[in-house]
Design a protein around this motif. Structure first.
Motif, PDB file in Angstrom:
ATOM      1  N   VAL A   1       0.785  -1.406  -0.194  1.00 51.44           N
ATOM      2  CA  VAL A   1       0.129  -0.110  -0.043  1.00 51.44           C
ATOM      3  C   VAL A   1       0.803   1.334   0.027  1.00 51.44           C
ATOM      4  CG1 VAL A   1      -1.677   1.317   0.919  1.00 51.44           C
ATOM      5  CG2 VAL A   1      -2.111  -1.116   0.978  1.00 51.44           C
ATOM      6  N   THR A   2       1.840   1.103   0.882  1.00 49.16           N
ATOM      7  CA  THR A   2       2.589   2.332   0.672  1.00 49.16           C
ATOM      8  C   THR A   2       3.489   2.701  -0.486  1.00 49.16           C
ATOM      9  OG1 THR A   2       3.362   2.167   3.017  1.00 49.16           O
ATOM     10  CG2 THR A   2       4.768   3.591   2.106  1.00 49.16           C
ATOM     11  N   VAL A   3       4.074   1.714  -1.193  1.00 54.90           N
ATOM     12  CA  VAL A   3       4.644   1.704  -2.574  1.00 54.90           C
ATOM     13  C   VAL A   3       3.651   2.129  -3.409  1.00 54.90           C
ATOM     14  CG1 VAL A   3       5.786   0.587  -4.556  1.00 54.90           C
ATOM     15  CG2 VAL A   3       6.473  -0.185  -2.071  1.00 54.90           C
ATOM     16  N   ALA A   4       2.559   1.785  -3.596  1.00 58.22           N
ATOM     17  CA  ALA A   4       1.493   2.328  -4.633  1.00 58.22           C
ATOM     18  C   ALA A   4       1.006   3.671  -4.316  1.00 58.22           C
ATOM     19  CB  ALA A   4       0.146   1.279  -4.448  1.00 58.22           C
ATOM     20  N   ALA A   5       0.857   3.887  -2.668  1.00 62.69           N
ATOM     21  CA  ALA A   5       0.572   5.307  -2.678  1.00 62.69           C
ATOM     22  C   ALA A   5       1.406   6.524  -3.133  1.00 62.69           C
ATOM     23  CB  ALA A   5       0.091   5.299  -1.171  1.00 62.69           C
ATOM     24  N   VAL A   6       2.629   5.998  -2.626  1.00 62.73           N
ATOM     25  CA  VAL A   6       3.911   7.108  -3.046  1.00 62.73           C
ATOM     26  C   VAL A   6       3.958   7.001  -4.548  1.00 62.73           C
ATOM     27  CG1 VAL A   6       6.070   7.568  -2.818  1.00 62.73           C
ATOM     28  CG2 VAL A   6       4.879   6.706  -0.883  1.00 62.73           C
ATOM     29  N   ALA A   7       3.975   6.043  -5.231  1.00 64.93           N
ATOM     30  CA  ALA A   7       4.164   5.967  -6.676  1.00 64.93           C
ATOM     31  C   ALA A   7       2.869   6.831  -7.334  1.00 64.93           C
ATOM     32  CB  ALA A   7       3.884   4.490  -7.269  1.00 64.93           C
ATOM     33  N   ALA A   8       1.683   6.681  -6.827  1.00 65.72           N
ATOM     34  CA  ALA A   8       0.370   7.410  -7.375  1.00 65.72           C
ATOM     35  C   ALA A   8       0.567   8.784  -7.133  1.00 65.72           C
ATOM     36  CB  ALA A   8      -0.563   6.739  -6.735  1.00 65.72           C
ATOM     37  N   ILE A   9       0.958   9.159  -5.886  1.00 61.42           N
ATOM     38  CA  ILE A   9       1.134  10.639  -5.634  1.00 61.42           C
ATOM     39  C   ILE A   9       2.111  11.144  -6.319  1.00 61.42           C
ATOM     40  CG2 ILE A   9       1.786  12.229  -3.629  1.00 61.42           C
ATOM     41  CD1 ILE A   9       0.330  10.438  -1.935  1.00 61.42           C
ATOM     42  N   ALA A  10       3.355  10.583  -6.371  1.00 63.63           N
ATOM     43  CA  ALA A  10       4.395  11.212  -7.158  1.00 63.63           C
ATOM     44  C   ALA A  10       4.013  11.592  -8.623  1.00 63.63           C
ATOM     45  CB  ALA A  10       5.626  10.225  -7.244  1.00 63.63           C
ATOM     46  N   ARG A  11       3.319  10.417  -9.127  1.00 65.31           N
ATOM     47  CA  ARG A  11       3.140  10.468 -10.598  1.00 65.31           C
ATOM     48  C   ARG A  11       1.920  11.561 -10.865  1.00 65.31           C
ATOM     49  NH1 ARG A  11       4.233   9.879 -15.871  1.00 65.31           N
ATOM     50  NH2 ARG A  11       2.417   9.563 -17.126  1.00 65.31           N
ATOM     51  N   LEU A  12       0.935  11.672 -10.184  1.00 60.35           N
ATOM     52  CA  LEU A  12      -0.172  12.684 -10.151  1.00 60.35           C
ATOM     53  C   LEU A  12       0.294  14.177  -9.572  1.00 60.35           C
ATOM     54  CD1 LEU A  12      -3.263  10.624  -9.169  1.00 60.35           C
ATOM     55  CD2 LEU A  12      -2.404  10.937 -11.567  1.00 60.35           C
ATOM     56  N   ALA A  13       0.939  14.280  -8.723  1.00 64.82           N
ATOM     57  CA  ALA A  13       1.085  15.594  -7.984  1.00 64.82           C
ATOM     58  C   ALA A  13       2.148  16.016  -8.570  1.00 64.82           C
ATOM     59  CB  ALA A  13       1.272  15.340  -6.626  1.00 64.82           C
ATOM     60  N   ALA A  14       3.637  15.192  -8.722  1.00 62.49           N
ATOM     61  CA  ALA A  14       4.628  15.786  -9.315  1.00 62.49           C
ATOM     62  C   ALA A  14       5.167  15.648 -10.641  1.00 62.49           C
ATOM     63  CB  ALA A  14       5.884  15.242  -8.616  1.00 62.49           C
ATOM     64  N   GLY A  15       4.219  14.788 -11.253  1.00 62.17           N
ATOM     65  CA  GLY A  15       4.475  14.188 -12.719  1.00 62.17           C
ATOM     66  C   GLY A  15       5.725  13.722 -13.132  1.00 62.17           C
ATOM     67  N   THR A  16       6.113  12.920 -12.135  1.00 60.18           N
ATOM     68  CA  THR A  16       7.039  11.971 -12.029  1.00 60.18           C
ATOM     69  C   THR A  16       6.801  10.665 -13.059  1.00 60.18           C
ATOM     70  OG1 THR A  16       6.998  10.571 -10.116  1.00 60.18           O
ATOM     71  CG2 THR A  16       8.365  12.740 -10.016  1.00 60.18           C
ATOM     72  N   SER A  17       7.942   9.875 -13.519  1.00 61.92           N
ATOM     73  CA  SER A  17       7.586   8.652 -14.356  1.00 61.92           C
ATOM     74  C   SER A  17       7.333   7.657 -13.299  1.00 61.92           C
ATOM     75  CB  SER A  17       8.745   8.492 -15.172  1.00 61.92           C
ATOM     76  OG  SER A  17       9.779   8.170 -14.288  1.00 61.92           O
ATOM     77  N   TRP A  18       6.460   6.365 -13.861  1.00 65.83           N
ATOM     78  CA  TRP A  18       6.257   5.292 -12.976  1.00 65.83           C
ATOM     79  C   TRP A  18       7.393   4.681 -12.316  1.00 65.83           C
ATOM     80  CZ3 TRP A  18       1.672   5.078 -10.554  1.00 65.83           C
ATOM     81  CH2 TRP A  18       0.626   5.538 -11.217  1.00 65.83           C
ATOM     82  N   PRO A  19       8.620   4.581 -13.043  1.00 61.90           N
ATOM     83  CA  PRO A  19       9.459   3.927 -12.347  1.00 61.90           C
ATOM     84  C   PRO A  19      10.349   4.898 -11.338  1.00 61.90           C
ATOM     85  CG  PRO A  19       9.902   3.766 -14.684  1.00 61.90           C
ATOM     86  CD  PRO A  19       8.855   4.506 -14.514  1.00 61.90           C
ATOM     87  N   VAL A  20      10.251   6.060 -11.309  1.00 61.26           N
ATOM     88  CA  VAL A  20      10.481   6.978 -10.388  1.00 61.26           C
ATOM     89  C   VAL A  20       9.687   6.933  -9.131  1.00 61.26           C
ATOM     90  CG1 VAL A  20      11.333   9.281  -9.566  1.00 61.26           C
ATOM     91  CG2 VAL A  20      11.915   8.544 -11.786  1.00 61.26           C
TER      92      VAL A  20
END
Length: 604
Positions: free
Chosen positions: A97-116
């Protein structure tokens, strides 16, 4: 100065710890925060008294290794198996859950790539076992419900290192340097090593310990203990796993060994010093220059990571039925980001997944987050915990039975009385004001009710009017006395037996006509009897001596009770009792000397 190459840094570490740790402990902020701040103060961004902190960090990691070895020694395999639901249920969900939540927030809020985003999530998901367990240990909560849950999650995080390293290598872009990538072959070797450690440990560890113990040289046994810890840590590290995981496995394998206590005593001093050094190394590693250059960015990243993990942990705690108070402790304990994040970010930078500048910012944020857990725990204890302790956590149980005996207090004292009566077929109603104590009893098929037996309505509901005996086993003398006065006035036909902490409490209750049992008197008398038997006295003779001592004390108690309200007479009786006891001891000594000279035992 010649020859002072390692002495001066050692003096600096010791002096910093001796100044900061007692100060923070006295302020109620805990030792962990004291070590961290001491590290910041003497590090390259503080007074710059120590600059080569990376070498210090490598050595200090042995403190974490020894901590996990000692934790393993406390966990027998059966007990570890009982935690499987928390380890593979709560632990797995926390990581995923933590990995998924951080990845989603980083993607949606900061526009990072999914690998990052996934890399950031893996870094954020891990917590520091050393910080978590030390914070819990300072409060005596390692074996509590939130403590065991936090430990289970930390253990799963260590197990998750293998798949995380595999994912990290798979996320590397084409053409990046992957010479040290962790692949499926390395994963197979790691799993095989763990299986070999378990199998070899069960077959070889005890015989080796027995051989070394038979040598009779304490320093050799200490050397073997250190070899076990360091060797198991080196084995797991050599295949890309956590050093602590290897030490933990070694500890579990020896948890049922007859040498467990000796190993624990030998390792404990090394663990304490090296663990403190580890926390200081973390503090020295905080890049204050980067923090001061972009303070709000670093602070925002640290706060966001801690807040996100706290929310995830709190929600999962409720899902796994932790009560609100336990949920707070569990979530705070693991809400920081652990040292494994340093490895993840460094590897991601080497693979070209995360740019160097962003990796440096994230590393500073991770180090800063480690300061949060000791601080948040202090805030919880001072502002939040008192709200839960202000009143009962739930409504008192409805008492729907009428029994001959009521036992008020289900602690160690009351439970022994209740179990003995139940074993003789008596019907007993057990009442305690701690719901956790009642739940513990119910887990082992002993019935009890949550309530305050000092309250008139609770006693009335428990059937005090029909009961034959009330055993007052509460641990607060004032509560016991208040309850006795109420029962005497309301239920004059109800017999009572009360627990007394000491002689003074026993006087107070005896004046109310209630027989008492001093909680340490019987056990101390039994200890004296057993000591005599261990020293060669025949069992009957040791029992006779203990009986004589009991009779003397009970007689003196009755004499002192009659004059306890008259200070002058009371002191005179006490002096006379002391003189009489001295006379008895002198007579005993003379009789023992005569018996010894005659080659016989004393016949009392």
């Amino acid at each position: 100065m010649h020859g002072a190459g390692f002495l001066l840094p050692a003096l600096v570490y010791l002096a910093a710890a001796l100044v900061m740790v007692p100060l923070f402990k006295r302020l109620g902020l805990g030792t962990v925060l004291g070590y961290l701040v001491a590290g910041v103060a003497i590090g390259p961004w503080g007074l710059a008294l120590v600059n080569d902190f990376e070498r210090v960090a490598q050595v200090s990691e042995l403190g974490v290794v020894m901590l996990l070895f000692l934790v393993g020694l406390e966990l027998e395999p059966k007990r570890l198996w009982s935690l499987r639901r928390s380890i593979f249920g709560l632990g797995l969900l926390q990581v995923v859950v933590t990995v998924a939540a951080v990845a989603a927030i980083a993607r949606l809020a900061a526009g990072t790539s999914w690998p990052v985003g996934v890399v950031l999530g893996m870094a954020c998901a891990m917590s520091s076992t050393a910080i978590a367990l030390q914070v819990l240990a300072e409060r005596g909560m390692v074996k509590s419900v939130p403590g065991q849950s936090a430990f289970a999650v930390s253990l799963f995080q260590d197990l998750a290192v293998i798949p995380m390293l595999l994912v990290l290598g798979a996320l590397a872009p084409a053409g990046s340097a992957q010479g040290d990538a962790f692949g499926w072959r390395e994963a197979g070797i790691a799993v095989a090593l763990l299986a070999g450690m378990v199998l070899g440990g069960r077959l070889l560890l005890r015989p080796v310990l027995r051989i070394v113990a038979d040598v009779g040289a304490r320093e050799i046994f200490v050397a073997l203990a250190l070899l076990l810890v360091v060797g198991s840590a080196w084995l797991t590290q050599s295949v890309g796993l956590s050093m602590g995981l290897g030490a933990f496995i070694a500890g579990v394998l020896l948890a049922e060994s007859e040498y467990r206590m000796e190993l624990e005593v030998d390792i404990e001093p090394f663990k304490g010093l090296l663990l403190g050094l580890f926390f200081m190394a973390v503090g020295m590693g905080i890049d204050l220059g980067l923090v001061l250059a972009q303070p709000w960015v670093v602070l925002a990243l640290a706060v966001a990571a801690v807040a996100l993990k706290f929310v995830v942990l709190a929600v999962l705690g409720r899902v796994f039925r932790l009560c609100a108070q336990d949920g707070w402790v569990f979530a705070i304990t693991l809400s920081h980001v652990g040292e494994f994040a340093f490895l993840v970010l460094a590897s991601a930078r080497g693979y070209g997944i995360v740019p160097e500048r962003e990796a440096a910012l994230l590393t500073a944020a991770v180090a800063l987050s480690m300061l949060s857990t000791p601080l948040l725990m202090v805030v919880y204890e001072r502002l939040i915990a008192p709200r839960y302790n202000a009143g009962p956590a739930r409504a008192f149980d409805a008492i729907d039975e009428r029994n001959a005996v009521i036992v008020a207090g289900a602690g160690r004292f009351g439970q022994l009385v209740a179990r003995m009566l139940l074993g003789r077929g008596m019907t007993v109603t057990v009442i305690d004001h701690d719901p956790n104590q009642i739940e513990l009893m119910r887990r082992f098929a002993f019935h009890g009710f949550y309530g305050d037996a000092s309250r008139p309505d609770v006693l009335d509901q428990a059937g005090a009017a029909e009961a034959k005996l009330l055993v007052l086993a509460m641990d607060d003398p004032a509560t016991v006395k208040r309850t006795v006065e109420h029962v005497r006035a309301t239920y004059p036909g109800l017999a009572m037996l009360a627990r007394a902490r000491g002689r003074v409490d026993a006087y107070e209750l005896a004046k109310l006509g209630v027989p008492t049992v001093r909680e340490t008197w019987g056990s101390a008398l039994e200890a004296g009897e057993r000591a005599l038997r261990l020293l060669g006295h025949r069992p009957f003779l040791a029992r006779a001596i203990a009986h004589r001592f009991r009779m003397h004390d009970e007689k003196q108690f009755e004499e002192q009770l009659r004059v306890v309200d008259d200070d002058e007479k009371f002191m005179a009786v006490v002096k006379a009792s002391r003189a009489q006891l001295e006379k008895l001891l002198q007579d005993d000594a003379a009789e023992i000397a005569r018996a010894k000279a005659a080659g016989r035992d004393v016949d009392w």
